[in-house]
Design an enzyme around this catalytic site. Sequence first.
Site, PDB file in Angstrom:
ATOM      1  N   HIS A  18      94.604 136.765  82.026  1.00 13.86           N
ATOM      2  CA  HIS A  18      93.743 137.727  82.724  1.00 13.86           C
ATOM      3  C   HIS A  18      92.750 138.330  81.736  1.00 13.86           C
ATOM      4  O   HIS A  18      92.758 138.018  80.548  1.00 13.86           O
ATOM      5  CB  HIS A  18      94.577 138.819  83.423  1.00 13.86           C
ATOM      6  N   CYS A  27      91.824 143.876  75.790  1.00 11.23           N
ATOM      7  CA  CYS A  27      92.127 143.205  77.060  1.00 11.23           C
ATOM      8  C   CYS A  27      90.866 142.888  77.864  1.00 11.23           C
ATOM      9  O   CYS A  27      90.950 142.363  78.974  1.00 11.23           O
ATOM     10  CB  CYS A  27      93.092 144.040  77.904  1.00 11.23           C
ATOM     11  N   HIS A  31      92.875 136.377  77.868  1.00 13.77           N
ATOM     12  CA  HIS A  31      94.092 136.209  77.055  1.00 13.77           C
ATOM     13  C   HIS A  31      95.269 136.041  78.006  1.00 13.77           C
ATOM     14  O   HIS A  31      95.116 136.199  79.217  1.00 13.77           O
ATOM     15  CB  HIS A  31      94.297 137.422  76.132  1.00 13.77           C
ATOM     16  N   HIS A  33      99.758 136.308  78.902  1.00 12.64           N
ATOM     17  CA  HIS A  33     101.026 137.018  78.676  1.00 12.64           C
ATOM     18  C   HIS A  33     102.189 136.166  79.162  1.00 12.64           C
ATOM     19  O   HIS A  33     102.047 135.403  80.122  1.00 12.64           O
ATOM     20  CB  HIS A  33     101.064 138.330  79.472  1.00 12.64           C
ATOM     21  N   HIS A  72     100.974 130.360  85.318  1.00 16.96           N
ATOM     22  CA  HIS A  72     100.005 129.516  84.617  1.00 16.96           C
ATOM     23  C   HIS A  72      98.626 129.524  85.287  1.00 16.96           C
ATOM     24  O   HIS A  72      97.945 128.492  85.355  1.00 16.96           O
ATOM     25  CB  HIS A  72     100.526 128.084  84.439  1.00 16.96           C
ATOM     26  N   GLU A 127     104.490 143.336  80.577  1.00 17.91           N
ATOM     27  CA  GLU A 127     103.366 142.525  80.120  1.00 17.91           C
ATOM     28  C   GLU A 127     103.623 142.025  78.703  1.00 17.91           C
ATOM     29  O   GLU A 127     103.239 140.922  78.320  1.00 17.91           O
ATOM     30  CB  GLU A 127     102.090 143.364  80.167  1.00 17.91           C
TER      31      GLU A 127
HETATM   32 ZN   LIG Z   1      96.648 141.567  79.013  1.00 19.59          ZN
END
Ligand SMILES: [Zn+2]
Length: 137
Positions: A18, A27, A31, A33, A72, A127
């Site tokens: 995201h 953020c 990137h 998680h 994914h 997260e």
């Molecule tokens: Zn993030």
Amino acid sequence: MMMAMFSVTKEIYFCYGHRLLNYRGKCRHLHGHNGRVEIELASDTIDQRGMVIDFEKIKSVIKDWIDRNLDHRMILHEKDPFVPILKKKKEPFFLLSCNPTAENIAKLIYDYALKSRLRVVKVTLWETPSSFATYGA
Ligand SMILES: [Zn+2]
């Protein structure tokens, strides 16, 4: 006084990418998680098996939906300028009408659980191992 309740919690793991719009921190860049979701269901009664709900049932409803829709994939704001590029390249994504923060992803999963008639009380999205957001009671 609050009535005592039974509750069960199922953990589900999934990977997602995201980025946040209108945000100055790191953020704002694309990137990913390794997310961990905790779904808590509660009831003041248990069934004849002695259960609030079978863990397998939570898995078949929620994990299957997460696997098909979020795992994914890039989870992005629908106004994110990357959306047309991902579309063109046939890359998978999931769009939100709000910023794809941990808070909003937790609410997304909560709303799906509620729509699936599960007695969800709380969804927590981890997260990172040290940061989580919760939506619910
Ligand atoms: Zn993030």
